[in-house]
Each structure stands twice: as C-alpha cells, then as structure tokens.
Design a protein around this motif. Sequence first.
Motif, PDB file in Angstrom:
ATOM      1  N   THR A 237       0.830  -1.205   0.000  1.00  0.00           N
ATOM      2  CA  THR A 237       0.000   0.000   0.000  1.00  0.00           C
ATOM      3  C   THR A 237       0.863   1.254   0.000  1.00  0.00           C
ATOM      4  O   THR A 237       0.387   2.340  -0.331  1.00  0.00           O
ATOM      5  CB  THR A 237      -0.962   0.011   1.202  1.00  0.00           C
ATOM      6  OG1 THR A 237      -0.239  -0.372   2.375  1.00  0.00           O
ATOM      7  CG2 THR A 237      -2.109  -0.974   0.984  1.00  0.00           C
ATOM      8  N   SER A 238       2.126   1.118   0.387  1.00  0.00           N
ATOM      9  CA  SER A 238       3.132   2.169   0.186  1.00  0.00           C
ATOM     10  C   SER A 238       4.485   1.468   0.213  1.00  0.00           C
ATOM     11  O   SER A 238       4.550   0.264   0.510  1.00  0.00           O
ATOM     12  CB  SER A 238       3.022   3.269   1.250  1.00  0.00           C
ATOM     13  OG  SER A 238       3.223   2.734   2.543  1.00  0.00           O
TER      14      SER A 238
ATOM     15  N   GLY B  39       7.429  -0.551   0.828  1.00  0.00           N
ATOM     16  CA  GLY B  39       7.882  -1.383   1.934  1.00  0.00           C
ATOM     17  C   GLY B  39       6.796  -1.836   2.890  1.00  0.00           C
ATOM     18  O   GLY B  39       7.065  -2.580   3.824  1.00  0.00           O
ATOM     19  N   VAL B  40       5.565  -1.385   2.677  1.00  0.00           N
ATOM     20  CA  VAL B  40       4.447  -1.792   3.547  1.00  0.00           C
ATOM     21  C   VAL B  40       3.678  -2.908   2.843  1.00  0.00           C
ATOM     22  O   VAL B  40       2.897  -2.664   1.923  1.00  0.00           O
ATOM     23  CB  VAL B  40       3.519  -0.602   3.873  1.00  0.00           C
ATOM     24  CG1 VAL B  40       2.319  -1.074   4.703  1.00  0.00           C
ATOM     25  CG2 VAL B  40       4.290   0.471   4.628  1.00  0.00           C
ATOM     26  N   THR B  41       3.929  -4.133   3.268  1.00  0.00           N
ATOM     27  CA  THR B  41       3.397  -5.318   2.598  1.00  0.00           C
ATOM     28  C   THR B  41       2.111  -5.778   3.276  1.00  0.00           C
ATOM     29  O   THR B  41       2.027  -5.826   4.502  1.00  0.00           O
ATOM     30  CB  THR B  41       4.444  -6.448   2.634  1.00  0.00           C
ATOM     31  OG1 THR B  41       5.631  -5.984   1.988  1.00  0.00           O
ATOM     32  CG2 THR B  41       3.942  -7.685   1.916  1.00  0.00           C
ATOM     33  N   GLN B  42       1.129  -6.142   2.450  1.00  0.00           N
ATOM     34  CA  GLN B  42      -0.146  -6.621   2.972  1.00  0.00           C
ATOM     35  C   GLN B  42      -0.429  -7.948   2.267  1.00  0.00           C
ATOM     36  O   GLN B  42      -0.351  -8.026   1.049  1.00  0.00           O
ATOM     37  CB  GLN B  42      -1.258  -5.616   2.647  1.00  0.00           C
ATOM     38  CG  GLN B  42      -0.858  -4.133   2.840  1.00  0.00           C
ATOM     39  CD  GLN B  42      -1.109  -3.597   4.246  1.00  0.00           C
ATOM     40  OE1 GLN B  42      -1.208  -4.351   5.202  1.00  0.00           O
ATOM     41  NE2 GLN B  42      -1.196  -2.289   4.376  1.00  0.00           N
TER      42      GLN B  42
END
Lengths: 329, 329
Positions: free
Chosen positions: A262-263, A265-268
């Motif tokens: 979602t940005s 390095g921000v893994t979902q």
Amino acid sequence: MSQPNTPIRIAINGYGNLGRAVELAVHNSPDMELVAIFTRRDPATLDTQFAPAVAIDEAEKYVDLVDVCVLCGGSATDLDEQTPEFTRLFNTVDSFDTHAKIPSHFATVDAVARETGHVSVISSGWDPGLFSLNRLMGESVLPAGKTYTFWGRGVSQGHSDAIRRIDGVAGAVQYTVPVEEAKNRVLAGETPELSTREKHRRECFVVAENGADLDRIRQEIVTMENYFSDYDTTVTFISADELSQNHAGMPHGGSVIRTGETSAGVTQVYSFDLVLDSNPEFTGAMITATARAVTRMVAAGQTGAYTVFDIPPAYYSPKSGEDLRAELL
Amino acid sequence: MSQPNTPIRIAINGYGNLGRAVELAVHNSPDMELVAIFTRRDPATLDTQFAPAVAIDEAEKYVDLVDVCVLCGGSATDLDEQTPEFTRLFNTVDSFDTHAKIPSHFATVDAVARETGHVSVISSGWDPGLFSLNRLMGESVLPAGKTYTFWGRGVSQGHSDAIRRIDGVAGAVQYTVPVEEAKNRVLAGETPELSTREKHRRECFVVAENGADLDRIRQEIVTMENYFSDYDTTVTFISADELSQNHAGMPHGGSVIRTGETSAGVTQVYSFDLVLDSNPEFTGAMITATARAVTRMVAAGQTGAYTVFDIPPAYYSPKSGEDLRAELL
C-alpha cells in the motif's frame, strides 16, 4: 416465483457426483425444497434420495413448479448445450469451468436469458466461483501487487483420466499438489515469478494390468504434454485394492493469495484457503447457495446471465439484511 | 456523477492515520482523483500530500465537485455524527466499527441517504468489512458448521490506550495474539467451544515513569476488567527508545475460519486470512475500493445506506464485466 416464507423450489439436471451433492445441499437448506431431478438416463434406474427422477424430456412440464434449475451436467460439453437449453425454461445456475470458453458461454446464455426473461448464473462453485471472488477482491483492494492461485492437494479428474487412457493402465488417481516452499514465500509477502513447475507437483497412483511394462507407463505419464511434462511428477504403482481403499475420495482445495504494497515497503498479504474432504459436495453447496441468490435477483427484476462477480453477498444467505448486519457484520 | 472514463472525484473527511491512508490509496488509483481533504483543524496546519486541506465548514461548497466523500473520523463517536451529516451533502463511505451500534447507525444514515438521494456504505474495511463478507459466505455455503474469528498478531489501539491511562505509565503498546493451538485445531476441521482465554493472548509493552511501582502497574493491567482480566496477559517493561524503535508500526490481521460438514464425516474448511504491515493503510485501501463501488451503486439508481453485504463484488474493481470474466473468473 416463491413468495417470502414459501420454500425455494429447486430442480436438478444431471445425477452424477455433483447432482447428488446438490440434492444433499438442498435437503440441508430449510428454505428450499427439491422438486425433481432431471436425467438423460431411464429415471427408473436412478436411486435418488429426496426427489423423484424425471426424464429430461419432461422438464418442460415443470416450468411453473420450479424457481431455479441447478445444472449438474457431467462435463463442460454438456453445459455448453444444456445451460442455454434449460435457461429457455428456467432460471438456472451452472458450474461451467472451461476458463477459455467462459466469455462465449456467457454471451450465449445471456442472449437466451434476456429473451426468455430468466436469470442464469454461470461458473459458480469454488474455482471458478469463490476463488474468482477472492482474485477480484484481492486486486481491487491491493492494486499494486500480484495474485497467485495454488490448487490442491486434490484429485484432478482430467489428469486421472489421461493416465487411464494409457495402454496397460487398469486404474489411476492423480493428485495436484502445491509446492509448499513457493506458497510459503508468497504468504511471507514475496512476489516471485514462479514457473509452472515451481508452483505445483503431480502425484500419480497407478494400477497396472498384469504383465504391463511399468517403465514404459511411467515414461508415457511423465512426458505427456499439457498434462505432466511441465511438472515434477511422481508415479507410484499400487494394487487395485489399495486404489479403492485409499484413493476413492475426492478431496481438493487450494489457495488464492494476493500480496501487495500500500506504500513503499508496507506489505499486505490477503489469502483465501479451502481444504475440502469432498470437491463435489463443496461445489454442490456453493451452487445451491447461488440458486438462492438467483431467486433474489429474480425478485429484484433482473434478467440475463451473471457470474459471482455480480451478486450482492447477502443474496446467498437465507437471513434478512437486519439479521446479517446484527450478527455477521 | 462522473461520466465513464472521467475520474471518480473523491473527498476525505479527517486527516489522521486513516485519512492519510485513503489519500495514498486514491493517489494509487488511476481512475480516481482527490479533490479536497476536509478537517476540523486549521487547514494551514495540515501537511497534505495530494489535495488541499479545507475547513470542514466549507464542505458544502464541494457538493457538485465530489462524487464520494470518504469519512475518516477518528473514532466511532465522530462517525456517529459525521456520517449522517456528510450524507446530507455527499455519497459517503465510513468504517464504523462499534459492532453493537451498527443497526442504529445504519438506520440513521439510511434515513438521511434516502431523504437526500445519496448512497452511503457504512462499516467497510477489514473487520467489519472483508471479515464480515467471509463470515457471510462461509455460513451460506456451509450451513452446518461453526465460524471462528481470530485477530492478530496486531496492535489494539483501545487496549494500548487503556494501559496508558494507568498511573505511572509513560507509554504502551498492546498486541492481540491469536492462540496458535486453537487456530490450528479449527483449521484441522475441529469445531471446539473456545473460551475468550483460549482464543487470544494479550502482550503488553510498557514504558514506566521513573520510580513507578512496576508490580502495581502489572497488577492493574492484568486485572483490568473488559480489557485484560479474561485473557492470559504478559507485561514487559521496556525503554521509551525501544518503544519508538520496535513498536511504532501498526501491524494487524487475523483469520475468519468456517469449518463445516456437507454430509456426515465430510469436513470442509473455509478460511480467510490477512497479515497486514499497516492496519490503517489496508483499511484505507478497502474503503477507497468501496468508494468506487458507491459510484456504481449511484449509477444503478440506488439510494440509501448499504454495507459490504449489499455490493456486487465487480463494483469494487475498475475493470469492465467483460475483462473481469475473461481475466479473473
């Protein structure tokens, strides 16, 4: 159409594994009743449980007695013809699963449904069906990402049949098996490029005829194009008894995984998983819930062909909107 | 309303973690443009990235410039008032998550939406939201079964705040942790009765003020009713540096698992799982996709309050029905 609080009247066409599963699922749904099971065979030869078997030629007589006809034809070829035919008479659900032919099947059924004022939901079940829904939701919520579908561990009828056609083979069951290392990488948030071989393995359990050349059979299996040559395939020869004792079930399942950011390095990680003791019984349960949804679409004045992508989830449930919001939201 | 191929015009109300996440998600959606970010604070003090900050009192001037206003108020109390207020002016989405108050919130918003001809989708996000969808689908497909929701590992703001209110506490983060043994039993097809304590643990990382009585703080935490007394709770005292270095993120996630039988002894396990590096960014991504769905509902002539239960899944996607059927079914 049934009125509220009168049961949804279901017919089934085709009485193989899937037809029997739908019979069971309708029986277990207090808001539904099973009216008839249409068959191409002699109805007297069918051992149905919860509704009479009726010759397929008589289906027309049931037009006013049935709200939805659930099409359980045995192959994609059956449904190619049967879904348009039956949609002339009834609202219908099918589990058409030849992915490449879905657009043309949809167009054919849509034309008939619009002409006759019916609703038909095609390609319901788990894949296509629930897996499709999760591929859609995963990419809609996480547009920057990658979707993976893993199948198995489960029996593939098509691959089992392909082995049975080999000279010297008396029986066979093929399991599609996801490669756990690959699946775990994806679940950990990686987005690898995976080849066919890196995603699934194939395990074959084969009964050979007396005196058959086992090495030749093994060789024919592992080199078979489109079916096995792109996979790591193991072939295990077993006895007919072992086949019927340990491999008679139809387990299946799999996973849809969407890994996205979602940005930076921000893994979902979004994942959906099925582990099914019985593939036909689960498919039957899903298309029966879809038949319920069809009655809601009809009540809302819709006509035409639809897929699971078009169905408000509440339509699958026997509960009211109020109860759903209070209990499940 | 936007015409096809003109961008969906989005406004945001509230610029906390969730507002910033929606700002990001809209920016990453090629079919959307961000028009304004409404705020109760002095707009000059907001460091917005992709649209101007606008005083909340000016929102009315944007009525013809915005297709959907995404409500990112900081607490359930905010949304209680803001969703009805903003639905007078705009189509709206919120992430109202006080489960017990959803029915009354729905009724209030529905009345305003019908009166003013708007669509409002309340309680979107992941729970309520995607988890609710899976609770609904799981029980609709497997009526004979049991549904489990596990949360975590993730930060609970409510529990962290409760610790921070204790005398002598300078800072705290609380993680809700699912009990893996319990989760694994359910994933294996069992349907145990699980107490609160058997489903989740609570891990607290606390910064104490100089000279504070650590035993008293620990005791006050683990015995706190409604928050900790029904759980196995661990309290670890750490430095302020460690708190800011290792516990500044807002990870979360969880699982919805439906375990059911389609016939005696035939077990089917349906599970949905999220592992989120950032709870607000994922929630923001889901409510942004929901804003897209709102424009489809408006185009279909709908008005009133809705939830994720009422939305055809295709509405969340920027793709056409043809493309969805060809690519994802």
